[in-house]
Design a protein around this motif. Structure first.
Motif, PDB file in Angstrom:
ATOM      1  N   ILE A  92     106.986  25.537  63.517  1.00 37.57           N
ATOM      2  CA  ILE A  92     107.471  26.567  64.481  1.00 37.57           C
ATOM      3  C   ILE A  92     106.164  27.466  64.672  1.00 37.57           C
ATOM      4  CG2 ILE A  92     108.905  28.445  64.950  1.00 37.57           C
ATOM      5  CD1 ILE A  92     110.962  27.222  63.252  1.00 37.57           C
ATOM      6  N   PRO A  93     105.682  27.609  65.655  1.00 38.10           N
ATOM      7  CA  PRO A  93     104.661  28.537  66.028  1.00 38.10           C
ATOM      8  C   PRO A  93     104.946  30.048  65.454  1.00 38.10           C
ATOM      9  CG  PRO A  93     104.874  27.346  67.835  1.00 38.10           C
ATOM     10  CD  PRO A  93     106.121  26.944  67.185  1.00 38.10           C
ATOM     11  N   ILE A  94     103.965  30.820  64.790  1.00 39.21           N
ATOM     12  CA  ILE A  94     104.466  32.020  64.160  1.00 39.21           C
ATOM     13  C   ILE A  94     104.770  32.960  65.023  1.00 39.21           C
ATOM     14  CG2 ILE A  94     101.842  32.784  64.320  1.00 39.21           C
ATOM     15  CD1 ILE A  94     102.895  34.141  61.433  1.00 39.21           C
ATOM     16  N   TYR A  95     104.362  32.794  66.417  1.00 35.56           N
ATOM     17  CA  TYR A  95     104.773  33.761  67.396  1.00 35.56           C
ATOM     18  C   TYR A  95     106.109  33.509  68.041  1.00 35.56           C
ATOM     19  CZ  TYR A  95     103.266  29.961  70.218  1.00 35.56           C
ATOM     20  OH  TYR A  95     102.778  28.660  70.679  1.00 35.56           O
ATOM     21  N   TYR A  96     106.619  32.224  67.729  1.00 36.76           N
ATOM     22  CA  TYR A  96     108.064  31.876  68.459  1.00 36.76           C
ATOM     23  C   TYR A  96     109.025  32.712  68.127  1.00 36.76           C
ATOM     24  CZ  TYR A  96     111.632  28.819  70.461  1.00 36.76           C
ATOM     25  OH  TYR A  96     112.574  28.486  71.249  1.00 36.76           O
ATOM     26  N   SER A 230     102.745  34.516  72.635  1.00 34.07           N
ATOM     27  CA  SER A 230     101.987  33.770  72.364  1.00 34.07           C
ATOM     28  C   SER A 230     100.521  34.432  72.700  1.00 34.07           C
ATOM     29  CB  SER A 230     101.798  32.392  72.987  1.00 34.07           C
ATOM     30  OG  SER A 230     100.833  31.509  72.836  1.00 34.07           O
ATOM     31  N   VAL A 231     100.515  34.887  73.782  1.00 30.30           N
ATOM     32  CA  VAL A 231      99.229  35.736  74.313  1.00 30.30           C
ATOM     33  C   VAL A 231      99.049  36.684  73.671  1.00 30.30           C
ATOM     34  CG1 VAL A 231      98.057  36.740  76.392  1.00 30.30           C
ATOM     35  CG2 VAL A 231      99.469  34.573  76.665  1.00 30.30           C
ATOM     36  N   GLN A 232     100.091  37.675  73.357  1.00 26.97           N
ATOM     37  CA  GLN A 232      99.965  38.872  72.487  1.00 26.97           C
ATOM     38  C   GLN A 232      99.428  38.501  71.136  1.00 26.97           C
ATOM     39  OE1 GLN A 232     103.855  40.702  72.603  1.00 26.97           O
ATOM     40  NE2 GLN A 232     102.959  42.275  74.136  1.00 26.97           N
ATOM     41  N   PHE A 233      99.832  37.299  70.384  1.00 25.13           N
ATOM     42  CA  PHE A 233      99.607  37.108  69.075  1.00 25.13           C
ATOM     43  C   PHE A 233      98.074  36.836  69.156  1.00 25.13           C
ATOM     44  CE2 PHE A 233      98.875  33.777  65.726  1.00 25.13           C
ATOM     45  CZ  PHE A 233      99.243  34.757  64.590  1.00 25.13           C
TER      46      PHE A 233
END
Length: 380
Positions: A92-96, A230-233
């Motif tokens: 899982i992507p960390i930003y999800y 995602s973009v924020q991360f």
């Protein structure tokens, strides 16, 4: 036959009692009493309803009311929440955003479908619709003045570090161009009146602006939500290179601490109390005439206890303003007191708890800077 049933039930209860199965595999709700006989996970009643909508993937049964045969119990014993999560949540992507049982239906449904139906997290490096660093498409946006939802083109860019929207498909210049680090997004299906309703807020001249959008597709609107995260991360990774991934994750989109109606009076505390919609977004308390207003009528910074902020139950003695709700509370700041009334005691206690949670937290350097910039207060 009876002995077989008894044996199966005993074995089922043993698997059910394992610590790993004490929380719903999908939303974390305690004491799940349903399970998927095809996935091997223990889930709550609410998530079982979502699983029923993907019967080709998941067959659900009640652990209390339905019969489980030996083969099904053995399957549960072999799998369970830990083993199944290791497969379906491996990458899982960390930003999800992983929803909890307090989150709305669309977030929980798309999380479940992403895991088991689309298998988005089973392999590393998988190309995902919210991981490209750019997203473009149509969202239905509520008009600021007329209240109508109309299709608008939105564009999100990691390279430019911004979110834009255009009033026309072929427009050259965006209506807004917002830096990604001042954006918040939170699902608001009840407020917006659409199950896929998303509220996007951002700071403009240190004042909060709201945009209300939705999409007919639950998947599409959740993809937009995770694309923003995602973009924020990745933007914050560059801006704060020494911060850990978890520290950055905690600075992504957030739910409001508390929203609802209260009555307020003005700074002289002699004016009649007026019913307004309040939003507590961490240290920003905002009020609106209508929950779907684009701009707050007033904002106040809520600092920490060590800096002279507190919340008190009730109103100061001798309060003169007329009010129809009788469950009062007072926010004390270094500059003045803010007086509010709530319709019920439950509302009063919930607001006090929300304010207390903020006031008990030490302020960060960024919050000190925000307070210095924040010249907005509640007008009368």
């Amino acid at each position: 036959m009876a002995g077989g049933n008894e044996r199966s039930m005993k074995a089922l209860k043993e698997v059910w009692r394992r610590a790993e199965n004490s929380l719903c595999a999908d939303c974390g709700k305690p004491d799940p009493d349903w399970a998927s006989s095809t996935l091997g996970v223990f889930i709550c009643l609410s998530c079982s309803g979502i699983h029923r909508n993907i019967p080709s993937i998941s067959k659900v049964k009640s652990l209390k009311m339905d019969h489980w045969d030996d083969a099904q119990v053995q399957f549960l014993a072999k799998h369970g929440n830990a083993v199944t999560k290791a497969t379906y949540e491996a990458h899982i992507p960390i930003y999800y955003y992983q929803p909890t049982y307090n989150d709305c239906q669309v977030l929980r449904e798309q999380w479940i479908r992403a895991k088991y139906e689309r298998k988005e997290f089973t392999k590393p490096g998988k190309q995902l619709p919210y991981s490209d660093g750019v997203k473009e498409g149509i969202l239905w946006k509520r008009g600021r003045d007329n209240g109508q939802f109309l299709p608008r083109k939105f564009f999100l860019s990691e390279r430019e570090g911004c979110l834009k929207y255009f009033t026309k498909q072929d427009a050259k210049e965006p209506k807004i161009n917002v830096k990604i680090d001042v954006i918040n997004a939170t699902f608001q299906p009840v407020k917006i009146g659409n199950p896929n309703g998303l509220q996007i807020t951002y700071l403009k001249d240190n004042k909060t602006r709201n945009i209300f959008v939705y999409h007919e597709s639950g998947k599409e609107v959740v993809d937009w939500f995770n694309a923003i995260r995602s973009v924020q991360f990745h933007y914050l990774k560059v801006a704060f290179p020494i911060a850990s991934d978890n520290e950055i994750k905690n600075r992504l989109t957030r739910n409001f601490l508390k929203e609802g109606y209260m009555e307020k009076t003005g700074p002289k505390q002699r004016e009649a109390f007026k019913k307004r919609w309040f939003t507590l977004d961490h240290r920003r308390l905002m009020y609106f005439k209508d929950p779907l207003d684009a701009f707050a009528k007033g904002e106040v910074f809520v600092g920490s206890r060590e800096n002279g902020y507190s919340v008190q139950k009730g109103l100061p003695s001798g309060t003169q303003g007329n009010f129809s709700w009788h469950y009062g509370l007072t926010i004390v700041t270094p500059d003045r007191e803010y007086l509010f009334t709530c319709e019920t005691e439950t509302d009063q206690l919930d607001w006090i708890a929300a304010f207390t949670s903020v006031i008990n937290q030490a302020m960060t350097p960024q919050e000190y800077a925000s307070k210095c910039l924040d010249a907005v207060s509640f007008p009368s």
